[in-house]
Design a protein around this motif. Structure first.
Motif, PDB file in Angstrom:
ATOM      1  N   GLU A  14       0.610  -1.348   0.104  1.00 36.28           N
ATOM      2  CA  GLU A  14      -0.022   0.056  -0.026  1.00 36.28           C
ATOM      3  C   GLU A  14       0.783   1.537  -0.055  1.00 36.28           C
ATOM      4  OE1 GLU A  14      -2.984   0.993  -0.814  1.00 36.28           O
ATOM      5  OE2 GLU A  14      -2.762  -0.856  -1.708  1.00 36.28           O
ATOM      6  N   PHE A  15       2.022   1.238  -0.110  1.00 35.34           N
ATOM      7  CA  PHE A  15       2.971   2.580  -0.183  1.00 35.34           C
ATOM      8  C   PHE A  15       2.692   2.940  -1.401  1.00 35.34           C
ATOM      9  CE2 PHE A  15       4.942   1.176   3.332  1.00 35.34           C
ATOM     10  CZ  PHE A  15       5.938   0.341   3.142  1.00 35.34           C
TER      11      PHE A  15
ATOM     12  N   ALA B  97      10.995  -1.319   0.962  1.00 36.50           N
ATOM     13  CA  ALA B  97       9.790  -1.558   1.982  1.00 36.50           C
ATOM     14  C   ALA B  97      10.406  -1.639   3.328  1.00 36.50           C
ATOM     15  CB  ALA B  97       8.806  -2.729   1.488  1.00 36.50           C
ATOM     16  N   GLN B  98      11.355  -2.341   3.558  1.00 37.94           N
ATOM     17  CA  GLN B  98      11.924  -2.732   4.811  1.00 37.94           C
ATOM     18  C   GLN B  98      13.222  -2.200   4.675  1.00 37.94           C
ATOM     19  OE1 GLN B  98      11.007  -6.224   7.180  1.00 37.94           O
ATOM     20  NE2 GLN B  98       9.537  -6.432   5.830  1.00 37.94           N
TER      21      GLN B  98
ATOM     22  N   GLY C 187       5.423   5.867   2.037  1.00 38.33           N
ATOM     23  CA  GLY C 187       6.299   5.214   1.180  1.00 38.33           C
ATOM     24  C   GLY C 187       7.859   5.772   1.244  1.00 38.33           C
ATOM     25  N   PRO C 188       7.935   7.152   1.128  1.00 39.53           N
ATOM     26  CA  PRO C 188       9.579   7.571   0.994  1.00 39.53           C
ATOM     27  C   PRO C 188      10.348   7.226   2.243  1.00 39.53           C
ATOM     28  CG  PRO C 188       7.840   9.507   0.572  1.00 39.53           C
ATOM     29  CD  PRO C 188       7.028   8.062   1.349  1.00 39.53           C
TER      30      PRO C 188
ATOM     31  N   LYS D 156      -0.019   3.886  -6.168  1.00 39.26           N
ATOM     32  CA  LYS D 156      -0.084   2.951  -5.128  1.00 39.26           C
ATOM     33  C   LYS D 156       0.789   1.870  -5.636  1.00 39.26           C
ATOM     34  CE  LYS D 156      -2.484   4.582  -1.565  1.00 39.26           C
ATOM     35  NZ  LYS D 156      -1.888   4.889  -0.339  1.00 39.26           N
ATOM     36  N   ARG D 157       1.586   1.424  -4.694  1.00 31.30           N
ATOM     37  CA  ARG D 157       2.589   0.251  -5.141  1.00 31.30           C
ATOM     38  C   ARG D 157       1.925  -0.850  -5.934  1.00 31.30           C
ATOM     39  NH1 ARG D 157       5.708  -4.269  -3.380  1.00 31.30           N
ATOM     40  NH2 ARG D 157       7.561  -4.324  -4.180  1.00 31.30           N
ATOM     41  N   SER D 158       0.748  -1.527  -5.275  1.00 30.49           N
ATOM     42  CA  SER D 158       0.007  -2.503  -5.893  1.00 30.49           C
ATOM     43  C   SER D 158      -0.477  -2.284  -7.040  1.00 30.49           C
ATOM     44  CB  SER D 158      -1.080  -2.907  -4.801  1.00 30.49           C
ATOM     45  OG  SER D 158      -1.742  -1.711  -4.632  1.00 30.49           O
ATOM     46  N   ASP D 159      -1.101  -0.752  -7.306  1.00 34.93           N
ATOM     47  CA  ASP D 159      -1.419  -0.730  -8.707  1.00 34.93           C
ATOM     48  C   ASP D 159      -0.447  -0.647  -9.687  1.00 34.93           C
ATOM     49  OD1 ASP D 159      -3.879  -0.106  -7.516  1.00 34.93           O
ATOM     50  OD2 ASP D 159      -3.611   1.813  -7.272  1.00 34.93           O
TER      51      ASP D 159
END
Ligand code: SF4
Ligand code: SF4
Lengths: 407, 289
Positions: free
Chosen positions: B36-37, B108-109, B127-128, B193-196
């Protein structure tokens, strides 16, 4: 230790002044070399803080940790490992025979840590923010460096407590000495726990550098390897340093000290040999496990073998042999080789095998060397000053006796 | 004396738990949902190498703009610098000249954030991965840890900064897209969005057989990043780091971090036990001195 009658000096001010005065000639070879070096280092440090790290150091964007961190911190801390191993042997296992070595080793450890903390500050880009991980809302608790920093700090305090009875004796305060002495065992237990964690923690620092450190040196066992090697690194320093002190400070020793010393170093060599065996074994397992054996034929592989065979396996055998035939000479040689081996290992992980494929390579400037050596010099000055004045190698009574007999 | 010792152990336990408890706390927070980022997709096949993104980035952050000699040229590899957060390079490949864009991957991590002992490097919810000058102490451990070698350090300053892409965190807060995305005339950069973006990327691969190599760089690299890349050729050819782990880098230190609390509890107990066990009667007295 038996009860001692300590006489507090009549005026502390006069006492300090007299204690600060040099006792021997200042014109020794060591001083002639060390004083100008340290002065030069002071200039370099000023330049570093005015113009930035890049003005004096060759560290790069891809090799951000150079000699100052690699040698003064990562290597130096391993050498200071003698203190926790010896306090473990004496206070926990009750091996009283090593007691004569405790004070000097703890002093050495304490100074080493204090100076390496100082070396770290030199290397920080924003040293004024060093307070951040200690206070406020900036706890980077998932960081290995955060843990190492905290354990480091607490360990300095623990060592200070361990050493404090000596200072109390020097100041002639029997009450303080008794009270401080009570804290010793607590400080020892706390200190050993902290050492376990930060010695291995220093290795754990490199866990995330996977892919940047040559596969022969990178291992998920790094923390364990760092911990085990700090045992023989620390003890080798104790052995080596002991043999020098035995000579330089012979006037402080009684006639049986040579014999006692040899018994002690044979015992320590045994621990060295065994811990080196464990280390060597783990290294082999690691190589098999990571399938890095085939890399041994590359040039980095040859370098690796130099470290592992030349400076771990051979000194290990020498230690074992020295214990059997009981010659201190061989044991001393083994300790020197081990010390070199630890320098190689820590420098390899933090500098040489770190981004080994990088061109151009990071090569420290002469200024980095000067500062590195100066830190050792200053540490040695203080070490020497304390040994001459405080009851570290001998008891307070014998000190007063010598002073009296000298008139 | 024995009371003192017991007291001491108690304090030690509390101190130890406190010291290490915080580390457990930091970890126990659920990992933010990587899907979701916000993220950015760079479709390398569309990139024209015009460097508009580089110019926009420099303007946004007040950095020196690329000079006339700084155009993408396959014979030179321009590097990221403390004052260059992103760079476009030309690479000669089997399908001709291709333009790559390099900047922080906004993992992400992130290794850098887990390495940072002051939380100066921080993964923001949106996200950033940002850097905070007021917290950083300049230890450069983030540089050691970042698998992509992104953070750069101002070695020539007495108040050095860590220079790296911030994904225009401030603009994101205003609901705007990052400067580079806004500036790209070829629509090679997409923000969302990352998923998109992952869905778009995979659809492009599927819909255009032969155009793309079947790999979204950043989908799994370092456990997933907020920067995604689509390429006409294998990423290795472009000089991307293809040696990165697919699991998040902070995982590499988890084992060690988890062992810390137990050492703090077990060691003192073990040591005191050993001490009691090895003590002889005569020593008992000596110790009470
Ligand atoms: S690419 Fe490097 S600097 Fe950027 S978020 Fe990931 S670890 Fe941090
Ligand atoms: S250099 Fe700054 S941002 Fe990087 S790890 Fe150290 S304190 Fe954190």
């Amino acid at each position: 230790m038996s009860e001692q009658i300590l006489t507090p000096p009549s005026s502390y001010w006069k006492f300090f002044k007299s204690e600060l005065k040099p006792r021997a000639s200042l014109w020794t070879v060591f001083n002639i070399i060390s004083v100008p070096t340290v002065l030069l280092a002071a200039v370099i440090i000023v330049i570093r803080f005015i113009y930035g790290l890049g003005a004096v150091s060759n560290v790069t964007q891809s090799v951000p940790w150079g000699l100052w961190k690699g040698f003064n911190v990562v290597t130096g801390v391993a050498f200071a490992g003698g203190a926790y191993v010896l306090t473990f042997m004496v206070y926990i296992l009750g091996q009283e025979k090593y007691k004569p070595l405790i004070r000097v080793t703890v002093l050495n450890g304490f100074l080493a840590y204090t100076f390496y903390a100082f070396a770290l500050v030199l290397d920080l880009g924003k040293p004024w923010n060093i307070i951040n991980p200690i206070i406020g809302n900036s706890f980077g608790t998932s960081s290995i460096l955060f843990l190492v920093a905290w354990h480091f700090m607490l360990y300095i305090v623990a060592q200070m407590v361990e050493f404090s009875p000596t200072v109390a004796e020097w100041l002639g305060s029997e009450r303080a000495r008794r009270n401080l002495k009570r804290l010793t065992i607590g400080a020892v237990v706390f200190g050993i726990t902290l050492s376990t964690l930060h010695q291995s923690g220093l290795g754990a620092l490199f866990l995330m550098a996977k892919g940047k450190i040559h596969p022969l040196w990178y291992s998920e066992f790094i923390p364990t390897l760092f911990f085990i090697s700090s045992v023989f690194a620390g003890l080798s320093v104790v052995i080596f340093q002991g043999s020098i002190l035995q000579r330089v400070f012979s006037y402080q020793m009684d006639e049986h000290s040579d014999e006692r010393h040899n018994v002690m170093i044979r015992g320590l060599s045994r621990v060295c040999a065994l811990s080196m065996f464990a280390y060597f074994f783990l290294k082999i397992i690691d190589m098999v496990h990571n399938h890095t054996l085939s890399l041994l034929t590359t040039s980095m592989g040859v370098w690796y073998l130099v470290e592992l065979i030349g400076f771990v396996l051979i000194p290990m055998l020498l230690f074992a042999y020295g214990v059997r035939i009981g010659t201190p000479k061989i044991i001393k040689l083994a300790s020197i080789m081990t010390i070199i081996g630890i320098v190689l290992n820590r420098m390899n992980i933090s500098v040489i095998a770190y981004r080994w494929d990088e061109i151009p390579r990071y090569i420290p400037t002469w200024m980095e060397f000067v500062v590195t050596i100066s830190i050792l010099f200053v540490q040695f000055w203080i070490f020497r000053w304390v040994l001459h004045r405080m009851p570290v190698l001998r008891t307070m009574e014998s000190m007063t006796q010598t002073a009296n007999s000298k008139g | 004396m024995s009371i003192d010792r017991r007291e001491f152990l108690k304090t030690l336990g509390v101190a130890g738990a406190g010291l290490t408890g915080v580390s457990a706390l930091g970890k126990s927070k659920p990992e933010p949902d990587a899907e979701e980022f916000y993220a950015i997709l760079h479709d390398i096949t569309l990139c024209e190498g015009c460097q508009e993104c580089e110019f926009a980035c420099a303007t946004e952050y007040g950095l020196p703009t690329p000079s006339d000699d700084d155009y993408p040229d396959s014979s030179v590899k321009r590097e990221l610098l403390p004052e260059r957060y992103t760079v476009i390079n030309a690479v000669e490949t089997s399908v001709g000249e291709v333009y790559t864009k390099q900047q922080c991957m906004h993992c992400a991590q992130p290794a850098c954030a887990s390495a940072c002992l002051t939380q100066a490097m921080k993964k923001q919810e949106s996200g950033p991965v940002t850097w905070d000058a007021g917290k950083c102490m300049g230890c450069r451990y983030c540089m050691i840890s970042c698998p992509f070698d992104i953070p750069k350090f101002e070695y020539d300053s007495n108040n050095p900064k860590i220079g790296k892409c911030q994904m225009c965190f401030d603009k994101l807060k205003e609901g705007e897209a990052p400067a580079c995305v806004e500036a790209c005339p070829a629509e090679a950069l997409i923000f969302g969005k990352r998923s998109d973006l992952l869905r778009i990327a995979h659809k492009r691969i599927l819909d255009n057989p032969g155009t793309y190599t079947d790999h979204v760089y950043g989908e799994f690299e370092a456990g997933g990043t907020s920067w995604l890349n689509l390429s006409p050729v294998p990423f290795k050819e472009l000089g991307f780091n293809t040696n990165v782990e697919t699991k998040p880098y902070p995982e590499l230190t988890k084992g060690f971090l988890y062992s810390v609390p137990s050492v703090f509890i077990l060691w003192p107990a073990l040591l005191m036990g050993l001490r009691e066990a090895t003590r002889t009667d005569s020593e008992e007295g000596a110790d009470h001195e």
